[in-house]
Design an enzyme around this catalytic site. Structure first.
Site, PDB file in Angstrom:
ATOM      1  N   ASP A  14      19.200 -25.358   9.199  1.00 14.37           N
ATOM      2  CA  ASP A  14      19.773 -24.443  10.183  1.00 14.37           C
ATOM      3  C   ASP A  14      20.460 -23.318   9.416  1.00 14.37           C
ATOM      4  O   ASP A  14      20.364 -23.264   8.185  1.00 14.37           O
ATOM      5  CB  ASP A  14      20.677 -25.163  11.201  1.00 14.37           C
ATOM      6  CG  ASP A  14      21.952 -25.730  10.584  1.00 14.37           C
ATOM      7  OD1 ASP A  14      22.327 -25.326   9.468  1.00 14.37           O
ATOM      8  OD2 ASP A  14      22.582 -26.586  11.230  1.00 14.37           O
ATOM      9  N   SER A  51      30.616 -30.676   6.535  1.00 13.68           N
ATOM     10  CA  SER A  51      29.271 -30.963   7.026  1.00 13.68           C
ATOM     11  C   SER A  51      28.249 -31.155   5.912  1.00 13.68           C
ATOM     12  O   SER A  51      27.187 -31.721   6.153  1.00 13.68           O
ATOM     13  CB  SER A  51      28.784 -29.839   7.948  1.00 13.68           C
ATOM     14  OG  SER A  51      28.756 -28.618   7.241  1.00 13.68           O
ATOM     15  N   HIS A  78      22.923 -25.024   6.801  1.00 15.87           N
ATOM     16  CA  HIS A  78      22.740 -26.293   6.089  1.00 15.87           C
ATOM     17  C   HIS A  78      21.337 -26.459   5.513  1.00 15.87           C
ATOM     18  O   HIS A  78      20.353 -26.138   6.180  1.00 15.87           O
ATOM     19  CB  HIS A  78      23.016 -27.454   7.060  1.00 15.87           C
ATOM     20  CG  HIS A  78      24.381 -27.387   7.674  1.00 15.87           C
ATOM     21  ND1 HIS A  78      24.589 -26.954   8.961  1.00 15.87           N
ATOM     22  CD2 HIS A  78      25.599 -27.667   7.167  1.00 15.87           C
ATOM     23  CE1 HIS A  78      25.887 -26.976   9.224  1.00 15.87           C
ATOM     24  NE2 HIS A  78      26.530 -27.403   8.154  1.00 15.87           N
TER      25      HIS A  78
END
Ligand SMILES: *[C@@H]1O[C@H](CO)[C@@H](O)[C@H](O)[C@H]1NC(C)=O
Ligand SMILES: *[C@@H]1O[C@H](CO)[C@@H](O)[C@H](O)[C@H]1NC(C)=O
Length: 350
Positions: free
Chosen positions: A325, A35, A328
């Site tokens: 978040d 990610s 991240h």
């Protein structure tokens, strides 16, 4: 005579420009990983780990939630821009893009994946070996599109970015008992390093020559881990940071070995650890106000579906936050890290 001099100066200037253009020879950015670099491949697969809804992407071009795990752009986008290629690198599985887009940059990354097959199984995401299958598929399409000769040139001059490994520890090793019952943490690191080595060797066999291998971030300082550690005062989990340091040391050993064994390859270690720890320890000197919690929702444990537009607590200015978040970075942090990596690690390819 003066006239002739002007002409030769112009010619010389053009020649110099040509030399600069030939020297700056990265025609495409090709991305593998998790990610930290996924531009939206998970949108197209059956997993709960997605981010193609608001408020993700609210500071992206057009305010669009693309599946990038941030409020805006992610490191491959900034790196591609720094190399003068293009401002965003699209996801391979995104039906909005085709081979004419992918010829200058393509992302095979999948949020939630790792070096270990068992890591990608946790949230049913794309395993690393399958990212490589997609890359082989891409090579075929590129050869049809550009012709063999030009495609081979693009594939060997392209910059390959690899960024993964955090999930192997946080989602897998430290969450389920399967791996710890088989490997000590040191043995697990060696197991992952072996997979990384095989992957790059295979990539080299397929024509890659310029590779950036990303190290682990200070993963004990992610808001999620700090929240879990809340009882002890919400500071970074040193154990996880030490594992990241040790793993990064082993990655550097691997890189030395690959550079001496694989003909014509240049693998560079791209280290986000020190700059990220510096940001977390001195947030205000980078213009941030909050290091411990994220912008989204309560900032303590939300990511993916828990970080949606209905949550009333999401911050208004993500630029004040290091993390978007609980797992991240914000776009602003991504930009700082990317600039650092381009200047200190990738400049050999510029
Ligand atoms: C991961 O799975 C693929 C596909 O089944 C397999 O080829 C590969 O050997 C596996 N990797 C490891 C390290 O077990
Ligand atoms: C392009 O690369 C492929 C795979 O390495 C090779 O088989 C082919 O001969 C190359 N073609 C040209 C024109 O260089």
């Amino acid at each position: 005579m003066a006239h002739n001099n002007v002409i030769s100066c112009l010619l010389l200037a053009q020649l110099l420009l040509l030399v600069v253009q030939i020297g700056a020879k990265v025609p495409a950015i090709i991305v593998f990983g998790d990610s930290s670099v996924d531009a939206g491949n998970n949108n197209q697969i059956s997993t709960i780990l997605k981010s193609n809804f608001k408020p993700y992407g609210r500071d992206f071009i057009g305010g669009k939630p693309t599946g990038r795990f941030s409020n805006g752009r992610i490191p491959p986008d900034f790196i591609s821009e720094a190399f003068g290629v293009k401002p965003t690198v699209p996801a391979y599985l995104d039906p909005m893009y085709g081979i004419s887009d992918f010829a200058t940059g393509v992302c095979f990354a999948s949020a939630g994946t790792g070096y270990d097959n068992a890591t990608s199984d946790v949230l049913s995401v794309i395993p690393l070996w399958k990212e490589l299958q997609y890359y082989k598929d891409y090579q075929k399409k590129l050869r049809r599109y550009l012709g063999d000769k030009k495609a081979n040139e693009t594939l060997s001059e392209a910059l390959y970015l690899m960024s993964l490994g955090t999930n192997d520890f946080l989602e897998n090793y430290y969450t389920f008992s399967g791996r710890p019952s088989k490997f000590s943490v040191g043995q697990y690191e060696d197991f992952l390093i072996g997979i990384a080595g095989n992957f790059i060797t295979e990539l080299h066999g397929l024509g890659a020559r310029k590779v950036s291998l990303g190290g682990l971030p200070p993963m004990g300082c992610l808001p999620l881990e700090r929240t879990t550690n809340f009882m002890t005062g919400s500071v970074c989990v040193e154990e996880y940071n030490n594992v990241a340091r040790e793993f990064n040391g082993k990655l550097q050993g691997l890189i030395l070995k690959l550079n001496s064994e694989l003909q014509g390859i240049k693998v560079v270690y791209s280290n986000p650890f020190d700059i990220m720890l510096d940001i977390i320890q001195n947030p205000s000197s980078f213009g941030f106000e909050d290091a411990a919690v994220a912008c989204c929702a309560t900032g303590m444990f939300e990511m993916g579906y828990m970080c949606d537009r209905l949550n009333p607590f999401t911050c208004t200015d993500a630029n004040k936050y290091i993390f978007w978040d609980s797992f991240h970075p914000t776009e602003k942090t991504n930009k700082i890290i990317s600039d650092h990596v381009v200047k200190n690690c990738l400049s050999v390819f510029l």
